[in-house]
Design an enzyme around this catalytic site. Structure first.
Site, PDB file in Angstrom:
ATOM      1  N   GLU A 190       0.812  -1.229   0.000  1.00  0.00           N
ATOM      2  CA  GLU A 190       0.000   0.000   0.000  1.00  0.00           C
ATOM      3  C   GLU A 190       0.843   1.275   0.000  1.00  0.00           C
ATOM      4  OE1 GLU A 190      -2.758  -0.442   3.247  1.00  0.00           O
ATOM      5  OE2 GLU A 190      -3.754  -2.143   2.297  1.00  0.00           O
ATOM      6  N   ASN A 231       2.243  -4.755  -3.389  1.00  0.00           N
ATOM      7  CA  ASN A 231       0.831  -5.108  -3.181  1.00  0.00           C
ATOM      8  C   ASN A 231       0.031  -3.851  -2.883  1.00  0.00           C
ATOM      9  OD1 ASN A 231      -1.287  -7.024  -2.800  1.00  0.00           O
ATOM     10  ND2 ASN A 231      -1.031  -6.888  -0.578  1.00  0.00           N
ATOM     11  N   HIS A 252     -10.217  -6.087  -2.349  1.00  0.00           N
ATOM     12  CA  HIS A 252     -11.272  -5.995  -1.342  1.00  0.00           C
ATOM     13  C   HIS A 252     -12.415  -5.248  -2.023  1.00  0.00           C
ATOM     14  CE1 HIS A 252      -8.854  -7.548   1.892  1.00  0.00           C
ATOM     15  NE2 HIS A 252      -7.891  -6.695   1.618  1.00  0.00           N
ATOM     16  N   GLU A 310      -5.839 -10.598  -1.789  1.00  0.00           N
ATOM     17  CA  GLU A 310      -6.689 -10.457  -0.600  1.00  0.00           C
ATOM     18  C   GLU A 310      -8.171 -10.393  -0.969  1.00  0.00           C
ATOM     19  OE1 GLU A 310      -5.327  -7.288   1.948  1.00  0.00           O
ATOM     20  OE2 GLU A 310      -3.221  -7.728   1.545  1.00  0.00           O
ATOM     21  N   ASP A 354     -11.923 -10.396  -1.201  1.00  0.00           N
ATOM     22  CA  ASP A 354     -13.190 -10.672  -0.517  1.00  0.00           C
ATOM     23  C   ASP A 354     -14.247  -9.783  -1.147  1.00  0.00           C
ATOM     24  OD1 ASP A 354     -12.393  -8.288   0.754  1.00  0.00           O
ATOM     25  OD2 ASP A 354     -12.200  -9.206   2.730  1.00  0.00           O
TER      26      ASP A 354
HETATM   27  C1  XIL Z   1      -6.040  -6.888   8.081  1.00  0.00           C
HETATM   28  C2  XIL Z   1      -6.231  -8.106   8.950  1.00  0.00           C
HETATM   29  O1  XIL Z   1      -7.015  -9.068   8.269  1.00  0.00           O
HETATM   30  C3  XIL Z   1      -6.906  -7.700  10.239  1.00  0.00           C
HETATM   31  O2  XIL Z   1      -6.994  -8.811  11.119  1.00  0.00           O
HETATM   32  C4  XIL Z   1      -6.101  -6.587  10.910  1.00  0.00           C
HETATM   33  O3  XIL Z   1      -6.787  -6.141  12.056  1.00  0.00           O
HETATM   34  C5  XIL Z   1      -5.911  -5.422   9.948  1.00  0.00           C
HETATM   35  O4  XIL Z   1      -5.311  -5.897   8.764  1.00  0.00           O
HETATM   36  N1  XIL Z   1      -4.860  -4.917   3.536  1.00  0.00           N
HETATM   37  C6  XIL Z   1      -3.814  -5.699   3.948  1.00  0.00           C
HETATM   38  C7  XIL Z   1      -3.996  -6.646   5.066  1.00  0.00           C
HETATM   39  O5  XIL Z   1      -2.765  -5.677   3.309  1.00  0.00           O
HETATM   40  O6  XIL Z   1      -2.815  -6.794   5.802  1.00  0.00           O
HETATM   41  C8  XIL Z   1      -5.098  -6.221   5.980  1.00  0.00           C
HETATM   42  O7  XIL Z   1      -5.306  -7.251   6.933  1.00  0.00           O
HETATM   43  C9  XIL Z   1      -6.360  -5.949   5.185  1.00  0.00           C
HETATM   44  C10 XIL Z   1      -6.130  -4.819   4.222  1.00  0.00           C
END
Ligand code: XIL
Length: 691
Positions: A339, A383, A418, A446, A448
């Site tokens: 990020e 990422n 996400h 990641e 979802d």
């Molecule tokens: C999230 C975890 O899933 C949570 O448990 C934690 O509280 C916060 O981070 N982007 C990312 C991940 O790169 O590391 C994050 O994971 C979600 C967003």
């Protein structure tokens, strides 16, 4: 009667639980199931804590500075627990659950809370403390806002990870007010997944991964994970705050537990993450407690810390599991930087502490340190989230192109994905195609898909129609990804099942429900003919593709439309934009507002449809935040905020809006704890309807 019943060999129904309590427990547990959940198998519900405070403290004790006693005022009976003399928010009341909680089992916690008469209001929390090797973790099960002197019923679910000792407790967010607790009922259910279904990994030609927490490798969840995944990503355990909480103290235990499990199950491990602006301890950016400056000495110190951190991780996994790329060592990739893009900065780079002290150079340095430390066998990834939005895609592409041109060892580009049901799949495909022009691997890191389309939606479990729509969305997403399989190193979903998503409760963004059973989302990947149908369409095909969509010449024909339910139909070429391109009478615009929320922030998507009869050559959208929210970063428009009023003005490329045309814009925001959706939108001063 003892209030805590030891359940030595796994959970089984306690012999002496009143039938009424068992009924309540089953009802509470039932609330976990989505409306479409298949009947869960081999359930063995057990009440493990029941405290009505009618004959004493029922095993509850003071936590911290507080004192506890019983009162004669009950939520439903005649007694309750009174907690007084609190000084800090974490002072409260606890009950030890070491003997009754089983790691990996899901518990439903029900209780009643209030403040004493005349005490105003406070935000209370129900939490669990788990201690492992003397290190405590504090996990909030639920935050109950605005508790007053009226009894409030609270339920939450919780799945403990491993522990040496554990306690359930009630505390507050900030106020040290006295508080009262009653009718605590905790029941556990061991869910058994159906392992006769096709593994997801069999149906995805790219290695399929799942991000996990320690409790996901235990019991039935471990069976589910092993059945469907080929690789795992530790969800938190390899982040800087987990690996090096204080300078020079490396704590690999939790991460190693996951790596060991992966080895036992013949899986690969994707490491996450060496550098981030979040979940990174403050000491990284301090010298003797004071913030690092941009002096060359401080810059050298921070660079050295980065190098040491990366080397320590690389060395640890080489020493523990053997050289990278050999059979014993499952780590094949690592997110090196996470990020780092901010499309609102002129150079496209996030203004983090890393950037403040070191400037842009830290990114190339991190990759070089990682290559030197891990060697050539570990794929080094960058990422980021929202990489599908054109405004973010552009600086992301630029950065990776620049790094490659300088010979920086970037092997792969990660797309977090996400998203929520309905986010444009062609827009995602455009990003994938853009990176296909570069000599890099790609990964979905990641994924979802929140069932909530916006922050105004709120439910315990999504309606059946939305879960079906989500199934079609997963189908279309994976059909599109399959078209690009050769570009992908792996596809990872961010979490095993819905009860443990990092998103807000009810988002249900994953493939399995809280009872470990398959959802329509699973069938969307494995066998779309079994997704199911819904009589009521919940998504109206949108009137015209967004600019990035129309820029994509080819939408894969395998992304088959399902007009009544699948949001991706809006971009499918088989649905002619002219279907709804004719303007309708009534308000001049329509807005769809979607939002993915987490505890302090959110990512919002705004689709604006112009319903007037003449084309616009420029537009301004205005709306008001009702709850103290703040835009932190926007895309596809110029975003400003004054007080609670937000203004988005078209970007150069999306100013023209034909009658019936739509534009997709969005932003990241922060909120103070709750995130009520904005309700009044106006386009060029004319009020819009909210879809
Ligand atoms: C999230 C975890 O899933 C949570 O448990 C934690 O509280 C916060 O981070 N982007 C990312 C991940 O790169 O590391 C994050 O994971 C979600 C967003």
């Amino acid at each position: 009667m003892p209030s805590v019943r030891p359940v030595p060999a796994g959970l089984r129904p306690a012999a002496v639980v009143a039938a009424a309590l068992v009924t309540v427990a089953l009802v509470l547990a039932g609330a976990l199931a989505g409306p479409l959940a298949a009947p869960a198998r081999a359930l063995s519900p057990a009440v493990v804590v029941t405290s009505d405070f009618e004959a004493g403290l029922d095993g509850w004790q003071a936590r911290g500075a507080a004192t506890v006693s019983t009162t004669a005022v009950g939520a439903r009976g005649t007694g309750s627990l009174l907690v007084q003399d609190r000084v800090d928010p974490w002072d409260g009341a606890l009950i030890p659950v070491t003997e009754v909680f089983e790691p990996g089992t899901t518990y439903t916690v029900g209780l009643w809370l209030r403040l004493p008469d005349g005490a105003g209001s406070a935000d209370l929390r129900v939490s669990v403390q788990r201690d492992v090797d003397g290190v405590a973790s504090y996990e909030t099960l639920t935050t109950v806002e605005g508790v007053t002197s009226q009894w409030r019923e609270v339920t939450a679910t919780y799945t403990p990870g491993p522990f040496d000792t554990a306690s359930l407790y009630v505390e507050s967010v900030s106020s040290p007010a006295d508080l009262m607790v009653d009718d605590v009922l905790v029941s556990g259910i061991r869910y058994t997944p159906d392992l006769s279904v096709t593994p997801v990994s069999d149906e995805v030609s790219v290695p399929f991964g799942i991000a996990v927490e320690p409790q996901d490798v235990l019991g039935g969840r471990g069976d589910l994970l092993a059945h469907h995944a080929e690789q795992i990503t530790p969800g938190n355990q390899m982040k800087p705050e987990s690996i090096q909480p204080t300078e020079g103290t490396f704590t690999f235990g939790a991460a190693d537990g996951l790596v060991d499990w992966a080895i036992e199950h013949d899986m690969r491990v994707y490491g996450h993450t060496l550098l981030w602006h979040q979940q990174t301890p403050a000491w990284f950016f301090q010298r003797d407690g004071a913030a690092l400056t941009t002096s060359s000495a401080d810059q050298a110190l921070l660079r050295e810390r980065l190098r040491t951190h990366i080397e320590a991780i690389a060395d640890h996994y080489r020493e523990t599991y053997g050289e990278y790329g050999t059979a014993g060592n499952p780590i094949f990739a690592f997110d090196v930087v996470n990020e780092v893009i901010d499309e609102n900065q002129s150079d496209g780079l996030r203004r983090s502490e890393w950037y403040r002290v070191l400037g842009p150079s830290y990114i190339a340095d991190a990759f070089r340190y990682a290559r030197a430390a891990f060697g050539p066998e570990v794929l080094l990834f960058i990422n980021d989230y929202n990489s599908e939005y054109p405004d973010k895609r552009a600086p992301y592409l630029r950065l990776v192109t620049d790094l490659l041109a300088q010979g920086v060892p970037v092997d792969g580009v990660g797309h977090q994905l996400h998203v929520e049901v309905g986010r444009s799949i062609p827009m995602i495909e455009d990003t994938i195609e853009a990176f296909e022009a570069l000599p890099v691997r790609q990964a979905v890191t990641e994924l979802d898909v929140s069932a909530y389309r916006d922050s105004g939606e709120q439910w315990t479990a999504p309606p059946a129609a939305r879960l079906i729509e989500q199934g079609y969305y997963y189908r279309d997403m994976f059909a599109m990804l399959e078209q690009h399989a050769r570009s992908f190193e792996s596809i990872t979903v961010w979490g095993l099942e819905d009860s443990r998503t990092w998103l807000r409760s009810g988002a249900a963004p994953l493939l399995f429900d809280g009872q470990l059973q398959v959802k329509p989302a699973y069938w969307g990947i494995v066998d779309p003919s079994r997704i199911g149908t819904t009589p009521t369409p919940t998504v109206t095909p949108t009137v015209s593709p967004s600019p990035s969509v129309s820029a994509s010449p080819s939408v894969s024909p395998s992304v088959s439309p399902s007009p009544s339910v699948s949001p991706s139909v809006s971009a499918s070429p088989s649905v002619s934009p002219s279907v709804s391109a004719s303007p309708t009478a009534g308000p001049a615009c329509r807005v769809t507002f979607t939002s993915n929320d987490w505890s302090t922030g959110f990512t919002a998507g705004v689709r604006v449809t112009h319903q007037g009869t003449t084309a616009l050559s420029g537009w301004t959208l205005r709306f008001t935040f009702p709850g103290g929210q703040q835009v932190t970063q926007g895309w596809s428009a110029t975003w400003t905020q004054s007080g609670s009023t937000v203004t988005a003005t078209n970007a150069a490329w999306n100013g023209r809006l034909a009658p019936g045309g739509s534009v997709d814009i969005g932003f990241n925001g922060s909120h103070p704890g709750t995130n009520p959706r904005p309700t009044s939108f106006a386009l060029n001063g004319v009020t819009c309807t909210l879809a």
